[in-house]
Design an enzyme around this catalytic site. Structure first.
Site, mmCIF file in Angstrom:
data_model
loop_
_atom_site.group_PDB
_atom_site.id
_atom_site.type_symbol
_atom_site.label_atom_id
_atom_site.label_comp_id
_atom_site.label_asym_id
_atom_site.label_seq_id
_atom_site.Cartn_x
_atom_site.Cartn_y
_atom_site.Cartn_z
ATOM 1 N N HIS A 59 -1.339 10.492 -2.495
ATOM 2 C CA HIS A 59 -2.629 9.986 -2.040
ATOM 3 C C HIS A 59 -3.656 11.083 -1.819
ATOM 4 C CE1 HIS A 59 -5.616 8.753 0.997
ATOM 5 N NE2 HIS A 59 -5.601 7.608 0.348
ATOM 6 N N HIS A 82 0.820 -1.206 0.000
ATOM 7 C CA HIS A 82 0.000 0.000 0.000
ATOM 8 C C HIS A 82 0.855 1.257 0.000
ATOM 9 C CE1 HIS A 82 -3.054 2.695 2.209
ATOM 10 N NE2 HIS A 82 -3.557 2.475 1.012
#
Length: 247
Positions: free
Chosen positions: A49, A7
């Site tokens: 992100h 991730h």
């Protein structure tokens, strides 16, 4: 075998979504690298992100309101322990070049971040850039925005696509049934409260973000298709223990 998806790279040991984080993840027996894509004010695709640069750099402001030159001036390494010097937000192109140089042979999981901000045409731009590199490794696209997933399916009928959700609604399952996407990526916090029906082998579920050891063990024992995690080393160790996977 349950696939391990790193991730934002290996963000426990290096600043998330930076080249050092991706390099760190590749030192382990992972199956996918996951990352996020936004677009700058002047139309460049960047790997970050959040909608803003505030949390992960020494700057402030929305990505969409900053030029690439302004974003490249930001320090993306000093906020993280251990601190890293000369770390910046990479462009998607830089990431693709890095993977080519690394002879990457696994899967790149690209999240198109259109769930909060609309970037008209970003789906086509991402596909165009990826196609320019003609990667020999696999690409999977994901998003919380079902509209983006449908656009990708229309633009590239053979694309590998996954739906990011907190928990899949009937609409999500219907879009899965009719072939808009193959996999569903739900929140592990919700999945672990659900009946064993959703944990059976063969169900196309790859939960996020699975960082607790007890949750990892449950996923690996259930032999779900994949696990999205920040704890790359721990996941590799537990998978080897439970599923007898050897490098």
């Amino acid at each position: 075998m349950t696939e391990i998806i790193a991730h934002r790279g290996y963000r426990v040991v290096a600043p998330e979504n930076t080249l050092p984080a991706f390099e760190a993840a590749l030192a382990y027996d992972i199956d996918m690298l996951e990352t996020d894509i936004h677009r700058t004010k002047d139309g460049h695709l960047v790997v970050i992100h959040d909608e803003t640069v505030d949390r992960t750099t020494n700057g402030t402001g929305l990505v969409k309101e900053l030029t690439l030159a302004e974003i490249k001036m930001l320090d993306a390494g000093s906020y993280k322990q251990p601190m890293m010097n000369n770390v910046s937000i990479p462009t998607l192109e830089e990431l693709l070049i890095f993977l080519k140089n690394e002879k990457f042979s696994k899967t790149l999981l690209l999240e198109i971040k259109t769930d909060h901000i609309d970037y008209p045409g970003i789906e086509q731009e991402v596909l165009n850039l990826v196609n320019q590199f003609d990667p020999t490794y696999r690409i999977t696209y994901q998003s919380f925005n079902l509209k983006s997933l449908k656009i990708i399916r229309k633009l590239q009928p053979n694309a590998k696509i996954a739906a990011l959700v907190f928990w899949p609604s009937p609409k999500v399952w219907w879009l899965k049934i009719i072939g808009v996407f193959k996999f569903v990526h739900p929140d592990i916090r919700i999945l672990k409260r659900k009946p064993k029906l959703f944990w059976r082998i063969g169900l196309p579920i790859r939960p996020w973000t699975v960082d607790k050891e007890e949750d990892m063990r449950a996923v690996f024992k259930a032999k779900l298709p994949g696990i999205i995690t920040n704890q790359v080393a721990l996941a590799c160790r537990i998978r080897k223990e439970i599923q007898k996977v050897y490098e």
